[in-house]
Scaffold this active site. Structure first.
Site, PDB file in Angstrom:
ATOM      1  N   ASP A  12       0.828  -1.214   0.000  1.00 47.16           N
ATOM      2  CA  ASP A  12       0.000   0.000   0.000  1.00 47.16           C
ATOM      3  C   ASP A  12       0.863   1.265   0.000  1.00 47.16           C
ATOM      4  O   ASP A  12       1.953   1.279   0.581  1.00 47.16           O
ATOM      5  CB  ASP A  12      -0.920  -0.018   1.232  1.00 47.16           C
ATOM      6  CG  ASP A  12      -2.057   0.975   1.094  1.00 47.16           C
ATOM      7  OD1 ASP A  12      -2.423   1.324  -0.052  1.00 47.16           O
ATOM      8  OD2 ASP A  12      -2.589   1.416   2.133  1.00 47.16           O
ATOM      9  N   ARG A  25      -0.829   9.604  -9.455  1.00 46.37           N
ATOM     10  CA  ARG A  25      -0.956   8.343  -8.722  1.00 46.37           C
ATOM     11  C   ARG A  25      -0.355   7.184  -9.531  1.00 46.37           C
ATOM     12  O   ARG A  25       0.311   6.300  -8.984  1.00 46.37           O
ATOM     13  CB  ARG A  25      -2.430   8.048  -8.411  1.00 46.37           C
ATOM     14  CG  ARG A  25      -3.047   8.980  -7.362  1.00 46.37           C
ATOM     15  CD  ARG A  25      -4.494   8.569  -7.061  1.00 46.37           C
ATOM     16  NE  ARG A  25      -4.594   7.155  -6.739  1.00 46.37           N
ATOM     17  CZ  ARG A  25      -4.433   6.642  -5.520  1.00 46.37           C
ATOM     18  NH1 ARG A  25      -4.191   7.422  -4.490  1.00 46.37           N
ATOM     19  NH2 ARG A  25      -4.532   5.353  -5.331  1.00 46.37           N
ATOM     20  N   HIS A  29       2.273   3.714  -9.007  1.00 40.96           N
ATOM     21  CA  HIS A  29       2.086   2.284  -9.311  1.00 40.96           C
ATOM     22  C   HIS A  29       3.278   1.750 -10.100  1.00 40.96           C
ATOM     23  O   HIS A  29       3.758   0.648  -9.849  1.00 40.96           O
ATOM     24  CB  HIS A  29       0.791   2.066 -10.093  1.00 40.96           C
ATOM     25  CG  HIS A  29      -0.446   2.357  -9.290  1.00 40.96           C
ATOM     26  ND1 HIS A  29      -0.649   1.824  -8.037  1.00 40.96           N
ATOM     27  CD2 HIS A  29      -1.527   3.142  -9.544  1.00 40.96           C
ATOM     28  CE1 HIS A  29      -1.809   2.268  -7.560  1.00 40.96           C
ATOM     29  NE2 HIS A  29      -2.362   3.070  -8.441  1.00 40.96           N
ATOM     30  N   TRP A  61     -12.150  -1.860  -7.688  1.00 34.83           N
ATOM     31  CA  TRP A  61     -12.896  -1.472  -8.902  1.00 34.83           C
ATOM     32  C   TRP A  61     -13.584  -0.125  -8.728  1.00 34.83           C
ATOM     33  O   TRP A  61     -14.011   0.492  -9.703  1.00 34.83           O
ATOM     34  CB  TRP A  61     -13.953  -2.524  -9.256  1.00 34.83           C
ATOM     35  CG  TRP A  61     -13.377  -3.846  -9.642  1.00 34.83           C
ATOM     36  CD1 TRP A  61     -13.395  -4.993  -8.897  1.00 34.83           C
ATOM     37  CD2 TRP A  61     -12.699  -4.186 -10.870  1.00 34.83           C
ATOM     38  NE1 TRP A  61     -12.765  -6.018  -9.577  1.00 34.83           N
ATOM     39  CE2 TRP A  61     -12.334  -5.548 -10.787  1.00 34.83           C
ATOM     40  CE3 TRP A  61     -12.351  -3.476 -12.023  1.00 34.83           C
ATOM     41  CZ2 TRP A  61     -11.648  -6.211 -11.807  1.00 34.83           C
ATOM     42  CZ3 TRP A  61     -11.670  -4.139 -13.048  1.00 34.83           C
ATOM     43  CH2 TRP A  61     -11.331  -5.486 -12.933  1.00 34.83           C
ATOM     44  N   LEU A 122      10.248 -20.840  -5.257  1.00 32.34           N
ATOM     45  CA  LEU A 122       9.390 -19.887  -4.560  1.00 32.34           C
ATOM     46  C   LEU A 122       8.037 -19.885  -5.257  1.00 32.34           C
ATOM     47  O   LEU A 122       7.970 -19.863  -6.481  1.00 32.34           O
ATOM     48  CB  LEU A 122      10.013 -18.481  -4.638  1.00 32.34           C
ATOM     49  CG  LEU A 122       9.108 -17.304  -4.254  1.00 32.34           C
ATOM     50  CD1 LEU A 122       8.785 -17.333  -2.765  1.00 32.34           C
ATOM     51  CD2 LEU A 122       9.778 -15.968  -4.616  1.00 32.34           C
TER      52      LEU A 122
HETATM   53  C1  IPE Z   1      -5.441  -2.687  -0.153  1.00 30.39           C
HETATM   54  O1  IPE Z   1      -5.121  -1.364  -0.295  1.00 30.39           O
HETATM   55  C2  IPE Z   1      -5.421  -3.377  -1.468  1.00 30.39           C
HETATM   56  C3  IPE Z   1      -4.109  -3.512  -2.070  1.00 30.39           C
HETATM   57  C4  IPE Z   1      -2.971  -3.150  -1.606  1.00 30.39           C
HETATM   58  C5  IPE Z   1      -4.141  -4.170  -3.339  1.00 30.39           C
HETATM   59  P1  IPE Z   1      -6.231  -0.229  -0.441  1.00 30.39           P
HETATM   60  O2  IPE Z   1      -5.523   1.038  -0.597  1.00 30.39           O
HETATM   61  O3  IPE Z   1      -7.191  -0.589  -1.515  1.00 30.39           O
HETATM   62  O4  IPE Z   1      -6.986  -0.311   0.943  1.00 30.39           O
HETATM   63  P2  IPE Z   1      -7.968   0.718   1.620  1.00 30.39           P
HETATM   64  O5  IPE Z   1      -9.074   1.003   0.638  1.00 30.39           O
HETATM   65  O6  IPE Z   1      -7.191   1.948   1.921  1.00 30.39           O
HETATM   66  O7  IPE Z   1      -8.432   0.040   2.859  1.00 30.39           O
HETATM   67  C1  IPE Z   2      -1.762   0.119  -3.298  1.00 34.65           C
HETATM   68  O1  IPE Z   2      -1.474   1.443  -3.343  1.00 34.65           O
HETATM   69  C2  IPE Z   2      -1.857  -0.490  -4.654  1.00 34.65           C
HETATM   70  C3  IPE Z   2      -3.224  -0.827  -5.042  1.00 34.65           C
HETATM   71  C4  IPE Z   2      -4.297  -0.782  -4.317  1.00 34.65           C
HETATM   72  C5  IPE Z   2      -3.360  -1.269  -6.409  1.00 34.65           C
HETATM   73  P1  IPE Z   2      -2.624   2.538  -3.340  1.00 34.65           P
HETATM   74  O2  IPE Z   2      -2.974   2.856  -4.750  1.00 34.65           O
HETATM   75  O3  IPE Z   2      -3.763   2.105  -2.489  1.00 34.65           O
HETATM   76  O4  IPE Z   2      -1.877   3.763  -2.689  1.00 34.65           O
HETATM   77  P2  IPE Z   2      -2.490   4.815  -1.694  1.00 34.65           P
HETATM   78  O5  IPE Z   2      -2.944   4.073  -0.481  1.00 34.65           O
HETATM   79  O6  IPE Z   2      -3.624   5.475  -2.402  1.00 34.65           O
HETATM   80  O7  IPE Z   2      -1.369   5.741  -1.420  1.00 34.65           O
HETATM   81 MG    MG Z   3      -4.151   2.426  -0.492  1.00 32.62          MG
END
Ligand code: IPE
Ligand code: IPE
Ligand code: MG
Length: 224
Positions: A12, A25, A29, A61, A122
């Site tokens: 995250d 953003r 990624h 989504w 792995l």
């Molecule tokens: C959890 O992160 C999902 C992934 C890392 C793929 P999110 O960023 O989606 O989680 P919330 O919405 O902040 O709880």
């Molecule tokens: C996690 O990073 C990756 C995915 C959920 C795909 P985020 O995209 O949730 O990053 P933040 O939490 O918005 O910074």
């Molecule tokens: Mg996040």
């Protein structure tokens, strides 16, 4: 020293990193993918057998289409460019989650799983369109259909993680302390480490520090 067979990671913080550093953003990624490579390398070095990476939740989504498309494009390109190398390194790829993507991506995921299915160094479980509540409900439905006794052992057989030991260690980067519908059943006794760094800033040193901490924790499993 605790044995460590399975690490699960909630990767995250990409979006926040991207916004801060590149005003996008999606740039976060892209940068996050480099961390994935570093962490895979270190996981092999540490002789850990299973690594589960949360890449996309059933709730993700809800995000703008542009971001979702970018993420799946990134994944497609990663698989196209890297699967041969992963295969050469004796890495097995398994997808957990609902495989309902574009025809192209579904085929690519199936082909990548098939190609690497016999590998033994792995196992990387990529959680994609994964939601733990859905997984558990689905497992119960199939368990009831099969008419076998409802037990922990039998339920395990219907989870997507069947044949995979429960995670010993869960790491969530990005300075957020929640599970976000990830492996709710399987994490019952995992050690949990919340990391302040955003995923693109997380590196092999941070990872091995957490692993060292994990090794020395006293795990009770209800005992004393
Ligand atoms: C959890 O992160 C999902 C992934 C890392 C793929 P999110 O960023 O989606 O989680 P919330 O919405 O902040 O709880
Ligand atoms: C996690 O990073 C990756 C995915 C959920 C795909 P985020 O995209 O949730 O990053 P933040 O939490 O918005 O910074
Ligand atoms: Mg996040």
């Amino acid at each position: 020293m605790n044995p460590l067979n399975h690490v699960a990671i909630i990767m995250d913080g990409n979006g926040r990193w991207g916004l801060k550093k590149r005003n996008s953003r999606n740039a976060g990624h892209k940068a996050g993918l480099n961390t994935v490579e570093k962490i895979i390398k270190e996981t092999i070095k540490q002789k850990i057998r299973f690594l589960t990476l949360y890449a996309f939740s059933t709730e993700n989504w809800k995000r703008p289409k542009k971001e979702v498309n970018y993420l799946f494009n990134l994944l497609e390109n990663f698989l196209i460019n890297r699967i041969d190398e992963l295969h050469k390194q004796n890495i097995k790829l398994k997808i957990i989650g609902i495989k309902s993507f574009s025809n192209k991506l579904n085929k690519l995921l199936n082909a990548s799983e098939k190609k690497t299915s016999k590998n033994t160094k792995l196992q990387i479980n990529l959680a994609l369109n994964y939601g733990s509540k859905f997984e558990i409900i689905n497992a119960f439905k199939n368990l009831l259909k099969s008419k076998v006794k409802i037990s922990e052992k039998n339920l395990n057989k219907y989870l997507q993680t069947k044949d995979i030991p429960d995670p010993d260690l869960l790491i969530r980067t990005g300075n957020t302390k929640r599970l976000s519908n990830f492996l709710l059943w399987q994490l019952a006794y995992s050690e949990i480490f919340f990391e302040k760094k955003l995923w693109p800033d997380f590196n092999e040193k941070d990872y091995s520090k957490i692993i060292n901490n994990f090794r020395s924790v006293k795990r009770n499993f209800g005992n004393i």
